[in-house]
Design an enzyme around this catalytic site. Structure first.
Site, short mmCIF file in Angstrom:
data_model
loop_
_atom_site.label_atom_id
_atom_site.label_comp_id
_atom_site.label_asym_id
_atom_site.label_seq_id
_atom_site.Cartn_x
_atom_site.Cartn_y
_atom_site.Cartn_z
N ASP A 145 0.95 -10.96 -79.73
CA ASP A 145 1.62 -11.48 -80.91
C ASP A 145 3.13 -11.56 -80.68
O ASP A 145 3.57 -11.81 -79.56
CB ASP A 145 1.28 -10.56 -82.10
CG ASP A 145 1.26 -11.26 -83.43
OD1 ASP A 145 2.35 -11.63 -83.91
OD2 ASP A 145 0.17 -11.43 -84.00
N ASP A 164 6.35 -7.27 -72.75
CA ASP A 164 7.01 -8.42 -73.37
C ASP A 164 7.07 -9.55 -72.34
O ASP A 164 7.84 -9.49 -71.38
CB ASP A 164 8.42 -8.03 -73.83
CG ASP A 164 9.15 -9.17 -74.52
OD1 ASP A 164 8.64 -10.32 -74.50
OD2 ASP A 164 10.23 -8.92 -75.09
N HIS A 178 5.89 -10.02 -87.70
CA HIS A 178 4.50 -10.44 -87.82
C HIS A 178 3.53 -9.53 -87.06
O HIS A 178 2.52 -9.06 -87.60
CB HIS A 178 4.38 -11.89 -87.30
CG HIS A 178 3.01 -12.47 -87.39
ND1 HIS A 178 2.07 -12.35 -86.39
CD2 HIS A 178 2.41 -13.19 -88.37
CE1 HIS A 178 0.97 -12.98 -86.74
NE2 HIS A 178 1.14 -13.50 -87.94
N ASN A 269 -4.30 -21.91 -91.05
CA ASN A 269 -3.86 -21.90 -92.45
C ASN A 269 -3.55 -23.30 -92.98
O ASN A 269 -2.72 -23.45 -93.87
CB ASN A 269 -2.58 -21.05 -92.60
CG ASN A 269 -2.79 -19.61 -92.22
OD1 ASN A 269 -3.91 -19.11 -92.20
ND2 ASN A 269 -1.71 -18.91 -91.91
N ASP A 307 -16.48 -17.99 -87.70
CA ASP A 307 -17.64 -17.10 -87.49
C ASP A 307 -17.81 -16.09 -88.62
O ASP A 307 -18.93 -15.81 -89.05
CB ASP A 307 -17.49 -16.36 -86.16
CG ASP A 307 -17.56 -17.30 -84.97
OD1 ASP A 307 -18.59 -17.99 -84.83
OD2 ASP A 307 -16.59 -17.36 -84.20
N SER A 335 -3.96 -14.81 -90.22
CA SER A 335 -3.36 -13.78 -89.35
C SER A 335 -3.64 -12.38 -89.86
O SER A 335 -3.70 -11.42 -89.09
CB SER A 335 -1.84 -13.97 -89.28
OG SER A 335 -1.49 -14.86 -88.28
#
Length: 575
Positions: A145, A164, A178, A269, A307, A335
């Site tokens: 993420d 990272d 997030h 979304n 699913d 998310s």
């Protein structure tokens, strides 16, 4: 290179900062039924004052009283609780004699904002945590993420080494909050008196940063996925996506699948039927979002790659990024739904560590609550996840058995109750009532063993019905068939100096028994007398018969409490 965008929207947030705290308490497996080995609890008829001398003969002493006829009795050294109860149940003045049970704290959470986590109830986590909290076996969930707030207090002790890929270093700090929100949904410290509770209390989060300012590219995301697989992740959460198939992403998620790693990704979304990737890849679980009314979230994409679904609207979780301070916010999006499902996958994997990827995924799909059209549909997939079903499934009382249905007091009867599936450490209750009683007595608690069985050995004071009950929750309770155990009283007779003395146990005061005799060498028994026992369930009878040798015995009568039974036979000579 195609961009992948995080799939979430911040709807409200809390700006206050929290100091670093200790990691979550380790709540291990709860014990079996707890009993004080040094005391019992009895309920006398309220008109009765217990006799210290009587109790002393039974190896007991009054410790304290609580009114309404309740007394706590200490069990003297060398005596057992079960033995004390057996002795007390013979006393007709005692209405109940029970162990002094210990009670434990049941699985729940004391986190400050737990009341704002509506999804915990919706997906049945509060009940599921009684069966698995994520502590049985270690599970690592990679959050591929935007990074994670590495110093957030509610993630203290929950993180393992990450990487990272945007800066090529081992400090994957979040830059937009997030990934921190996602990590908290999966594994925020539970029962630490602050913040929120993650789905899995024991899962570790591996922060893998593949996005900068909310954007990541296929190559970097694929790097992150493979790195997570190679560094021990069991589950990978991908709360990111975008339109258009990517071969490099497909190869990376297939690599994870082939190495036994479960991959879940957000469905999108866009409020459309557009397929987004990597959720659309073959070996990835695509996750849609539901709201607090258990309906399809308006923004959640709907298509053949959905699913399962999970709560994804106004999800309250950890928040923070480098330089922002540590806080909590509500966010909405697929998310948020994805880590809810990933956290449940972690619970399943912790409870069943040998399960394959396909077996864990089947648990999530097949045991989801079917919403929308019957069966799989494009809006909910196979349904909204249900944590209790995924961990336990449907529950039935597979059997209740007794080693004997008719027994003579004070021999013990063994009752064996089995749950299907074999849920270990489950709280099961047993209740009893007399054959003509209108109401059941109170339930007594027991815990199943590792095979999901309860073995109960007791001395029934009278003929009774027994029934076991596993409460579970409204969808997962199980009640056994009623089993009938009939009891014969223990009748004993002695002869001495022209007097016959008899006793009946358990006590049957003021009951009538039939006394019989026959001459030695004869076969036919004759009624000698009908005798009523005294308040201690005893009798004495002085007989007068012609000279000769005689045999004697007596019979009790059948009633709702006991079957008819015969005493032993004694011999006496009349001179």
């Amino acid at each position: 290179m195609r961009k992948l965008i995080v799939l979430a929207v911040i709807t409200s947030f809390l700006l206050s900062s929290y100091p670093v705290s200790a990691s979550a308490q380790d709540y291990g497996n709860t014990p079996q039924v707890i009993k004080d080995s040094k005391s019992v609890v009895v309920k006398y008829d309220e008109s009765i004052t217990p006799s210290p001398r009587y109790l002393a003969r039974k190896g007991l002493a009054i410790k304290e009283s609580m009114g309404k006829g309740f007394y706590k009795l200490t069990v003297k050294k060398g005596k057992t609780v079960n033995g004390a109860i057996d002795a007390l149940e013979e006393n007709p003045r005692i209405e109940a004699a029970q162990p002094n049970y210990g009670r434990r704290v049941l699985a729940t959470v004391n986190d400050t904002y737990a009341s704002r986590q509506w999804a915990l109830t919706t997906v049945n986590l509060l009940n599921a945590w009684d069966h698995e909290q994520g502590l049985s076996n270690p599970v690592t969930v990679a959050v591929v993420d935007s990074g994670v707030d590495l110093a957030h207090p509610d993630l203290s002790g929950r993180l393992v080494a990450g990487y990272d890929f945007t800066e090529d270093n081992d400090q994957p700090y979040d830059d937009i909050g997030h990934g921190t929100h996602v990590a908290g949904i999966i594994a925020a410290n539970a029962n630490n008196g602050q913040g929120v509770a993650g789905v899995s209390w024991g899962a570790k989060v591996m922060p893998v940063k593949v996005m900068s300012n909310g954007v990541g590219y296929d190559w970097t995301v694929a790097q992150g996925i493979k790195w997570a697989v190679d560094n021990g992740a069991n589950i990978i959460n991908l709360s990111l996506g975008g339109p258009g198939y990517s071969a490099i992403l497909d190869e990376a998620t297939t690599y994870a699948y082939n190495h036994g790693v479960i991959v879940l990704a957000a469905a999108g979304n866009d409020e459309s039927s557009e397929i987004e990737y990597p959720a659309g890849n073959q070996h990835v679980v695509g996750v849609g979002a539901t709201d607090d009314r258990d309906t399809h979230a308006y923004f959640s994409n709907y298509n053949s790659t959905v699913d399962i679904s999970a709560p994804g609207v106004d999800i309250f979780s950890t928040y923070g990024y480098l330089g922002s301070g540590h806080s909590y916010v509500s966010m909405s999006g697929t998310s948020m739904a994805t880590p809810m499902a990933a956290g449940l996958a972690a619970l399943v994997k912790s409870k069943y560590p040998s399960m394959s990827v396909d077996e864990v995924v089947s648990r999530l799909k097949d045991r989801a609550d079917d919403l929308g059209s019957s069966g799989r549909d494009n809006y909910f997939g196979y349904g909204r996840i249900n944590a209790l079903k995924a961990l336990v499934g449907s529950v039935t009382a597979s059997s209740v058995k007794a080693n004997k249905r008719v027994m003579k007091y004070p021999s013990k009867v063994s009752l064996l109750f089995t749950l299907n599936p074999g849920i270990s450490n489950a709280l099961v209750y047993v209740r009893r009532k007399g054959l003509k009683a209108k109401k059941w007595g109170k339930y007594s608690p027991y815990r199943t063993n590792s095979q999901g069985k309860v073995s109960l050995k007791s001395v029934p004071p009278k003929s009774s019905y027994y029934q076991f009950w596993y409460p579970g929750d409204s969808e997962h309770s199980a009640t056994s068939k009623v089993i009938k155990i009939q009891v014969k009283a223990n009748a004993k007779l002695k002869a001495s100096k022209g007097v016959l003395r008899g006793s009946v146990r358990p006590r049957k005061p003021r009951t009538v028994v039939n006394l019989y005799y026959r001459r030695a060498g004869q076969k036919k028994w004759r009624l000698l007398s009908k005798i009523r026992t005294d308040r201690k369930s005893r009798f004495g009878y002085r007989y007068s018969l012609p000279a000769g040798a005689y045999k004697f015995h007596f019979k009790t009568r059948k009633d709702s409490s006991h079957l008819a039974t015969s005493s032993n036979v004694v011999t006496a000579v009349v001179r």
